[in-house]
Design an enzyme around this catalytic site. Structure first.
Site, PDB file in Angstrom:
ATOM      1  N   HIS A 100     -18.008  29.515   7.778  1.00  0.00           N
ATOM      2  CA  HIS A 100     -17.127  30.679   8.308  1.00  0.00           C
ATOM      3  C   HIS A 100     -17.946  31.786   8.299  1.00  0.00           C
ATOM      4  O   HIS A 100     -18.805  32.480   7.464  1.00  0.00           O
ATOM      5  CB  HIS A 100     -15.844  30.771   7.084  1.00  0.00           C
ATOM      6  CG  HIS A 100     -14.882  31.571   7.567  1.00  0.00           C
ATOM      7  ND1 HIS A 100     -13.959  31.535   8.541  1.00  0.00           N
ATOM      8  CD2 HIS A 100     -14.685  32.933   7.171  1.00  0.00           C
ATOM      9  CE1 HIS A 100     -13.301  32.661   8.874  1.00  0.00           C
ATOM     10  NE2 HIS A 100     -13.611  33.371   7.945  1.00  0.00           N
ATOM     11  N   GLU A 133      -7.493  22.244   0.999  1.00  0.00           N
ATOM     12  CA  GLU A 133      -6.126  22.198   1.856  1.00  0.00           C
ATOM     13  C   GLU A 133      -5.614  23.748   2.167  1.00  0.00           C
ATOM     14  O   GLU A 133      -4.649  23.556   3.222  1.00  0.00           O
ATOM     15  CB  GLU A 133      -4.874  21.487   0.954  1.00  0.00           C
ATOM     16  CG  GLU A 133      -5.170  20.082   0.687  1.00  0.00           C
ATOM     17  CD  GLU A 133      -4.108  19.328  -0.128  1.00  0.00           C
ATOM     18  OE1 GLU A 133      -3.062  20.016  -0.189  1.00  0.00           O
ATOM     19  OE2 GLU A 133      -4.271  18.458  -0.586  1.00  0.00           O
TER      20      GLU A 133
END
Length: 192
Positions: A100, A133
């Site tokens: 990221h 998640e």
């Protein structure tokens, strides 16, 4: 992806790439992988009418075809802009990496470079993390920083961060391949 594959070819990372999967037939990574003699598969997502889990089961089918299991695998996301299903993430817990373009936990999600500039932050960078998640919330392996300049544009900052990504991602893969990490809860420990 190209930086990881190049590092593997130079024998800086002791693993063998099995497959590059793309959800877009026109992805540049497919050509790069083929040029480096890595198998490729396309699992198109455009127009797919099923659930995320149904799509991810197609990925699992392809991984199985190449004998990739949760115990013997490392899945590296690179430009894969789909959110994986909770079922897929549970199946491959701490076996899926993502990169990221920010120093997480700051600026998760889309437009991280713009977020960093607009916030007035003095530094940004990139983070290699395990996928969980949440969105960009998994345990962090490697981070690299860059200084944000007063006159930075999103494009200029992105370019400097990308150079750091090309270093950080192969380093994270190497640490895992050499069994030099331990994940305890949300913390990743680098072993000597």
């Amino acid at each position: 992806m190209k930086s990881i594959l190049n590092a593997i070819q130079k024998q800086n990372i002791p693993i063998k790439p099995a497959i590059v999967i793309s959800n877009k037939p026109s992805a540049k990574g497919l050509k790069i992988a083929r040029k480096l003699s890595v198998q490729t598969e396309i699992i198109e997502s455009k127009g797919f009418q099923g659930t995320r889990w149904e799509y991810d089961q197609k990925i699992i089918d392809v991984l199985s075809k190449y004998d990739i299991t949760p115990k013997n695998s490392l899945i590296c996301l690179a430009g894969f802009m789909r959110i994986l299903s909770p079922e897929f993430i549970k199946k491959f817990k701490n076996r899926i990496l993502n990169i990221h373009p920010s120093i997480l936990p700051a600026f998760p999600g889309l437009d991280a470079q713009r977020q960093a500039i607009e916030s007035g932050a003095s530094h940004s960078g990139c983070t290699v993390h395990f996928v969980d998640e949440g969105v960009d919330t998994g345990p962090i392996l490697v981070q690299e920083t860059v200084k944000i300049k007063n006159d930075d544009t999103e494009e200029a900052l992105s370019k400097r961060i990308l150079a750091k990504e090309h270093k950080a991602y192969p380093e994270a893969v190497r640490l895992i391949a050499e069994k030099k990490i331990s994940v305890v809860g949300r913390k990743v420990k680098i072993l000597s």
